[in-house]
Structure formats: C-alpha cells, structure tokens
Design an enzyme around this catalytic site. Structure first.
Site, PDB file in Angstrom:
ATOM      1  N   ARG A   1       1.568  13.993  12.694  1.00 24.13           N
ATOM      2  CA  ARG A   1       2.128  13.848  11.350  1.00 24.13           C
ATOM      3  C   ARG A   1       1.939  15.117  10.515  1.00 24.13           C
ATOM      4  O   ARG A   1       1.294  15.105   9.475  1.00 24.13           O
ATOM      5  CB  ARG A   1       1.511  12.635  10.648  1.00 24.13           C
TER       6      ARG A   1
ATOM      7  N   CYS B   1      -5.411   8.172  10.242  1.00 22.36           N
ATOM      8  CA  CYS B   1      -5.419   7.476  11.527  1.00 22.36           C
ATOM      9  C   CYS B   1      -5.106   8.428  12.682  1.00 22.36           C
ATOM     10  O   CYS B   1      -4.426   9.440  12.516  1.00 22.36           O
ATOM     11  CB  CYS B   1      -4.381   6.352  11.526  1.00 22.36           C
TER      12      CYS B   1
ATOM     13  N   ARG C   1      -8.192  -0.583   4.852  1.00 22.38           N
ATOM     14  CA  ARG C   1      -7.319   0.454   4.316  1.00 22.38           C
ATOM     15  C   ARG C   1      -5.939  -0.100   3.984  1.00 22.38           C
ATOM     16  O   ARG C   1      -5.241   0.464   3.137  1.00 22.38           O
ATOM     17  CB  ARG C   1      -7.168   1.604   5.309  1.00 22.38           C
TER      18      ARG C   1
ATOM     19  N   ASP D   1       5.154   0.409  12.184  1.00 23.66           N
ATOM     20  CA  ASP D   1       3.950  -0.300  11.741  1.00 23.66           C
ATOM     21  C   ASP D   1       3.918  -1.764  12.173  1.00 23.66           C
ATOM     22  O   ASP D   1       2.919  -2.451  11.944  1.00 23.66           O
ATOM     23  CB  ASP D   1       3.823  -0.227  10.215  1.00 23.66           C
TER      24      ASP D   1
ATOM     25  N   LYS E   1       0.832  -1.207   0.000  1.00 24.80           N
ATOM     26  CA  LYS E   1       0.000   0.000   0.000  1.00 24.80           C
ATOM     27  C   LYS E   1       0.865   1.254   0.000  1.00 24.80           C
ATOM     28  O   LYS E   1       0.635   2.181  -0.784  1.00 24.80           O
ATOM     29  CB  LYS E   1      -0.906   0.008   1.236  1.00 24.80           C
ATOM     30  N   ASN E   2       1.872   1.283   0.860  1.00 27.18           N
ATOM     31  CA  ASN E   2       2.676   2.497   1.019  1.00 27.18           C
ATOM     32  C   ASN E   2       3.605   2.756  -0.160  1.00 27.18           C
ATOM     33  O   ASN E   2       4.196   3.836  -0.258  1.00 27.18           O
ATOM     34  CB  ASN E   2       3.473   2.429   2.315  1.00 27.18           C
TER      35      ASN E   2
END
Length: 415
Positions: free
Chosen positions: A121, A116, A396, A304, A22-23
C-alpha cells in the site's frame, strides 16, 4: 493480551445496530484541520483507529472533545505540522493529515505509515499528486516532508484507484488556487461521504462517486456538523455470519445500496435477503452453495469481505475460487482456517476452497483486522471451542463485536 473464546454451533438470531464507518470517520475527522471553527461529527465509532486519529489531531494542537459517539474538534491554532512516527506507526490512515496540513499551513512532516501486514500500500500516488499541485516533497529519515506557499490546481491522473490517495488530494485541492481535476479516482461510498462533508464546509466539488472529480478551490472553509455513514464492512460481516450459522438476523442503521455486491453473493449462496429502508434481514440457507469471489474496487466485491466469505465457502457445497486483486498478502488468514479444518489451496493471488462438512475448534492467531473477524465467524460454526489470540486488531475496526455477537445468541466472550 486479550483473546476471544467462541463455542460454536449456535445460529445467530435477532437484531443488531451497525456502527459508523471507520473508513469514513477517519478522513472526515481530519477535515477539521481545514478550518478554524468548531466541527461536530456524529455517529463516530469507538475504535482504536479513531482514538489514534484523535490523538494525532490533539498532538497538532486541535481541541478534541468526545461525548459518546459525538466528537467535537476545533483546530483554531495549529501549533505543529508534524505527525511523528510514534503516532503514525499505529495506523496507516494517519497519512490523511498530509493533504489538509499542506493546504492549511503550507507545510507538513509526516512519518511514513505502518498498519496491517496485508500488502505494501505505497503512498507514491499521494505524493505524485501533491507534487503536481505545486508541493515540494522530499523523503528523509522515514518522513515525508512537504511544503508549498499555496497549492495550485492541476489535472491529476491516478495510475490506479486509491481511496486514501483520492481523499488526501481532495482535501488538499479544496483550498488550492484554481481548478483541480482528479482522474481514475476511487469511487467508494466513503469518498462520496467525504465530498459531502467538504461541500457542506463550503468546498466546490463535483463528480464524487464517478471516476473523475473536479474541485474548484476556495479561499476558506466553514465548520460543519455532520453524521458519519454506516460501516458497510461491519454490516457485511454480520450478514455473512447470519448466512454461515443458518441464522436469522436483522441489521439496522445500515445502507443497503453500499452492500449490493455482498447482497448479490449472499443470494447466490442461498441466503434470503430482505431490505426495508435502512434495515436488512438475512436468513441463512440450510445448505450453503459455493460461489466464486473476485475482489475489485467499488462497486465490485470488497477486499475487506474476502476473508469472511472464505469462511462461508469453507463449509459450502462444492468448490469455490477466490481471486484477490487489491492486496498481495490478503491470504495470511488461510493457515489459521486450515487449523480449524478448512480445505484451502493458495496459488499466487488465487485460492481454491473445497467445502468440508464441518470445522473443528482450535487455538488460532489473528493476523490483521478482517482476518480477525473471519476467525470469529469460523469459531461460530466450528464444533467445540475456538480461541482467537491477538484480537487487538479487531478493536481497530469493529466496535464491541463480541458483545454484538453475544446479543444475537453467540457463545462468545473476551478474556
């Protein structure tokens, strides 16, 4: 609202294929904004965040066509340069359209992002870097408004490594006039993957994977056909699950080199890890040993994976200390793990975990993406039934995780 129900006590065994990252997929898909041609992206995971970025690109008038895990995007005639709140609020990574839009059309209006609840951030490092490239930037009514006739290369130092900040500046600088030097940048594999895609489009980039990236701007880029790298966090999650359940799982289509920190910690807890090319086999130990975890930017232990390893340490022998250095609110899953019987004490950015003989199933509430995964892992090893509510976070970042877990023998279902 969906929930996931897990009956604990089964060892995971078998083989599982890891999806695209995903990232990596999110910034790579936004590279389509930098060229007028038709780009083809393979191994794109079917995730809510990916759907959100595709929806945003379509809103900007790019042609987006999906065939399974392949996505075609052609952004020949961009009719808008605004990313509105209703789209951006779903996902922080939407800010990644800022750099490409500014480089391609000379203006962008992007809503300040949501996402999230694991930390602030802020995007100030993105904006500081774009300003050094010559962009005029204002913040009004919850939007970033940026404009530039043409960006001009400069020497930019990040006060701290930022993944999306590095990616945004890379995509902005590839079409800037002259040379841009980005210092103290993020070194994650996803940065290297983005640099590879941009290079294949015709960009002149050196140093990705190190702390300094040098970009010589070019006049234009060409469309590209590329494959998204495997998701190292999904792989790490399944590896932790195998160790946790005393299982025996082989992961295919992964990149072991991206998982060195996780593999090292799994070996320390007593798991047997065997690597064969792009496959990794994890056999769980009879007794899990305690280890200390300190999250760090890549190549350190990934933030993560912190929640997943906290579950592992919850049933380990002895005490373990967690130190979270990336996000300030990354322990919000702790209260839910305590409901399952975990013995965890939090003080600031540290958490002390005392291993207990067993966890006990209970209703719990998912609070963010990785916390959701950790609660599934806890449910796998807990006695009885664990019901995980608010699992929309999972969608997600994990592609059909309950189906993949069930394929390994887990008693898990979605309702």
């Amino acid at each position: 609202m969906d929930k996931i129900i897990v009956e604990g006590g089964r060892a995971l065994k078998g083989e599982v294929a890891i999806s695209g990252a995903k990232n990596a997929a999110l910034p790579i898909l936004t590279t389509s904004l930098l060229t007028e041609g038709r780009n083809t992206y393979h191994n794109v995971p079917n995730l809510k965040d990916v759907e959100s970025i595709k929806e945003l690109l379509a809103y900007l008038c790019a042609d987006v066509d999906t065939e399974g895990s392949t996505v075609h995007i052609k952004a020949a005639g961009l009719c808008k340069s605004e990313a509105p709140y209703d789209l951006v609020r779903k996902m922080r990574a939407s800010i990644l359209v800022l750099g490409p839009l500014l480089a391609r059309v000379g203006k962008a209006r992007v809503s300040l992002p949501g996402g999230c609840a694991i930390g602030a951030r802020p995007i100030n490092l993105h904006l500081k870097g774009l300003a050094k490239l010559g962009a005029s930037i204002t913040l009004e009514h919850g939007y970033v408004e940026a404009s530039a006739d043409r960006l001009v290369g400069d020497d930019i130092y990040f006060d701290m490594p930022t993944v999306t900040g590095t990616e945004n500046l890379m995509m902005a600088a590839v079409l800037a006039k002259g040379t841009t030097v980005l210092r103290n940048v993020a070194r994650e594999p996803e940065i290297i993957a983005l640099a590879d895609v941009l290079s294949r489009m015709g960009a002149d980039i050196e140093g990705a994977g190190s702390s300094v990236i040098t970009i010589n701007g070019v006049a234009g880029l060409n469309p590209v056909e590329v494959t998204v790298i495997p998701d190292r966090i999904e792989a790490g999650t399944f590896m932790a699950a195998a160790a946790l359940t005393r299982g025996d799982v082989t992961l295919h289509q992964c990149e072991p080199e991206h998982l060195r920190a996780v593999i090292d910690k799994l070996a320390q807890v007593g798991a047997e890890v065997t690597i064969h090319g792009r496959s990794v086999r994890v056999k769980g130990p009879e007794e899990i040993a305690s280890v200390d975890i300190k999250t760090l930017p890549y190549p350190g232990f990934p933030t993560d994976m912190q929640a997943q390893f906290m579950v592992l340490m919850s049933v380990a022998r002895g005490l373990s200390l967690f130190t979270e250095t990336i996000f300030e609110n990354r322990y919000i899953h702790v209260s839910e793990l305590r409901r399952l019987g975990a013995d965890i004490t939090v003080s600031g950015n540290s958490a002390m975990v005392k291993g207990v003989p067993r966890l006990s199933g209970a209703p719990v509430m998912a609070t963010d993406l990785r916390a959701s995964a950790s609660l599934i892992l806890a449910g796998l090893v807990a006695e009885g039934t664990t019901v995980i509510n608010r699992v929309y976070h999972l969608d997600r970042g994990y592609e059909a995780i309950e189906k993949k877990m069930a394929g390994l023998g887990a008693a898990i279902r979605r309702e």
